[in-house]
Design a protein around this motif. Structure first.
Motif, PDB file in Angstrom:
ATOM      1  N   HIS A 206       0.748  -0.838  -0.388  1.00  0.00           N
ATOM      2  CA  HIS A 206      -0.221  -0.188  -0.574  1.00  0.00           C
ATOM      3  C   HIS A 206       1.033   1.176   0.206  1.00  0.00           C
ATOM      4  CE1 HIS A 206       0.725  -1.159   4.064  1.00  0.00           C
ATOM      5  NE2 HIS A 206       0.847   0.858   3.850  1.00  0.00           N
ATOM      6  N   THR A 207       0.385   2.139   0.464  1.00  0.00           N
ATOM      7  CA  THR A 207       0.891   3.380  -0.242  1.00  0.00           C
ATOM      8  C   THR A 207       1.401   3.291   1.257  1.00  0.00           C
ATOM      9  OG1 THR A 207      -1.136   4.951  -1.164  1.00  0.00           O
ATOM     10  CG2 THR A 207       0.461   6.416  -0.423  1.00  0.00           C
ATOM     11  N   GLY A 208       3.269   4.113   0.706  1.00  0.00           N
ATOM     12  CA  GLY A 208       3.930   4.256   2.086  1.00  0.00           C
ATOM     13  C   GLY A 208       3.452   5.673   3.054  1.00  0.00           C
ATOM     14  N   GLU A 209       4.981   5.960   3.910  1.00  0.00           N
ATOM     15  CA  GLU A 209       4.853   7.163   4.772  1.00  0.00           C
ATOM     16  C   GLU A 209       4.829   8.904   3.489  1.00  0.00           C
ATOM     17  OE1 GLU A 209       7.474   7.193   7.622  1.00  0.00           O
ATOM     18  OE2 GLU A 209       7.127   5.602   8.312  1.00  0.00           O
TER      19      GLU A 209
ATOM     20  N   VAL B  60       4.200  13.462  -3.331  1.00  0.00           N
ATOM     21  CA  VAL B  60       5.465  13.324  -1.826  1.00  0.00           C
ATOM     22  C   VAL B  60       4.985  14.248  -0.670  1.00  0.00           C
ATOM     23  CG1 VAL B  60       7.089  13.434  -0.665  1.00  0.00           C
ATOM     24  CG2 VAL B  60       7.573  12.459  -3.183  1.00  0.00           C
ATOM     25  N   VAL B  61       4.744  12.913   0.731  1.00  0.00           N
ATOM     26  CA  VAL B  61       3.977  14.261   1.649  1.00  0.00           C
ATOM     27  C   VAL B  61       4.795  14.658   1.963  1.00  0.00           C
ATOM     28  CG1 VAL B  61       3.307  13.461   3.766  1.00  0.00           C
ATOM     29  CG2 VAL B  61       2.662  12.291   1.816  1.00  0.00           C
TER      30      VAL B  61
ATOM     31  N   VAL C 180      16.555  15.664  -2.368  1.00  0.00           N
ATOM     32  CA  VAL C 180      15.601  17.111  -2.395  1.00  0.00           C
ATOM     33  C   VAL C 180      14.174  16.746  -0.977  1.00  0.00           C
ATOM     34  CG1 VAL C 180      13.690  18.370  -3.410  1.00  0.00           C
ATOM     35  CG2 VAL C 180      15.452  16.854  -4.780  1.00  0.00           C
ATOM     36  N   LYS C 181      14.426  17.347  -0.080  1.00  0.00           N
ATOM     37  CA  LYS C 181      12.973  17.506   0.829  1.00  0.00           C
ATOM     38  C   LYS C 181      12.060  18.732   0.502  1.00  0.00           C
ATOM     39  CE  LYS C 181      12.750  17.341   5.611  1.00  0.00           C
ATOM     40  NZ  LYS C 181      13.349  17.523   7.129  1.00  0.00           N
ATOM     41  N   LEU C 182      11.125  17.828   0.422  1.00  0.00           N
ATOM     42  CA  LEU C 182       9.715  18.641   0.355  1.00  0.00           C
ATOM     43  C   LEU C 182       9.309  19.143   1.577  1.00  0.00           C
ATOM     44  CD1 LEU C 182       7.600  19.715  -1.427  1.00  0.00           C
ATOM     45  CD2 LEU C 182       6.088  17.512  -0.622  1.00  0.00           C
ATOM     46  N   ILE C 183       9.418  20.551   1.199  1.00  0.00           N
ATOM     47  CA  ILE C 183       8.888  21.162   2.426  1.00  0.00           C
ATOM     48  C   ILE C 183       7.358  21.552   3.336  1.00  0.00           C
ATOM     49  CG2 ILE C 183       9.725  23.327   3.953  1.00  0.00           C
ATOM     50  CD1 ILE C 183      12.377  23.768   2.359  1.00  0.00           C
ATOM     51  N   SER C 184       7.103  22.079   2.415  1.00  0.00           N
ATOM     52  CA  SER C 184       5.403  22.806   1.965  1.00  0.00           C
ATOM     53  C   SER C 184       4.957  22.537   1.135  1.00  0.00           C
ATOM     54  CB  SER C 184       5.488  23.633   2.563  1.00  0.00           C
ATOM     55  OG  SER C 184       5.654  25.096   2.239  1.00  0.00           O
ATOM     56  N   ARG C 185       3.745  21.970   0.741  1.00  0.00           N
ATOM     57  CA  ARG C 185       2.372  22.128  -0.325  1.00  0.00           C
ATOM     58  C   ARG C 185       1.683  23.434  -0.378  1.00  0.00           C
ATOM     59  NH1 ARG C 185       2.358  16.919  -2.599  1.00  0.00           N
ATOM     60  NH2 ARG C 185       0.600  17.532  -3.347  1.00  0.00           N
ATOM     61  N   GLN C 186       1.516  23.872  -0.371  1.00  0.00           N
ATOM     62  CA  GLN C 186       0.824  25.057  -1.187  1.00  0.00           C
ATOM     63  C   GLN C 186       0.168  25.035  -2.071  1.00  0.00           C
ATOM     64  OE1 GLN C 186      -0.340  25.609   2.291  1.00  0.00           O
ATOM     65  NE2 GLN C 186       1.236  25.048   3.123  1.00  0.00           N
TER      66      GLN C 186
END
Length: 94
Positions: A4-7, A22-23, A54-60
């Motif tokens: 299933h979908t991972g974290e 990505v979360v 790469v680190k995803l910091i925020s998603r607005q």
């Protein structure tokens, strides 16, 4: 083995998905760029190249990523063209 979908937000093994899915807070490795050549070239110039972490910091409205110690904003459409895989948590094993 759960498929299933991972974290991270990536689903199905080997857990490759567009950066746009990505979360926030997840560190990933770029696998490939699927944008047109001129767009991919520009992304690479900005640091979004294959094997880059790469680190995803925020998603607005846009996605804010940390890449090469710099914060960069990407549109969701552009993030769709960057295929990534989640990095293992504090593990160097491949």
């Amino acid at each position: 083995s759960s498929a299933h979908t991972g974290e991270s937000g990536c689903s199905q093994h080997p857990y490759h998905c567009p950066l746009s899915r990505v979360v926030a807070g997840t560190a990933v490795r770029i696998k490939k760029l699927t944008a047109p050549p001129e767009v991919s070239k520009r992304l690479r110039e900005l640091g979004f190249c294959e094997d880059q972490h790469v680190k995803l910091i925020s998603r607005q409205s846009n996605l804010i990523c940390m890449v090469c110690n710099a914060r960069l904003g990407l549109s969701t459409q552009l993030a769709e063209t960057i295929v990534v895989e989640p990095l293992p948590h504090k593990s160097r094993a491949e």
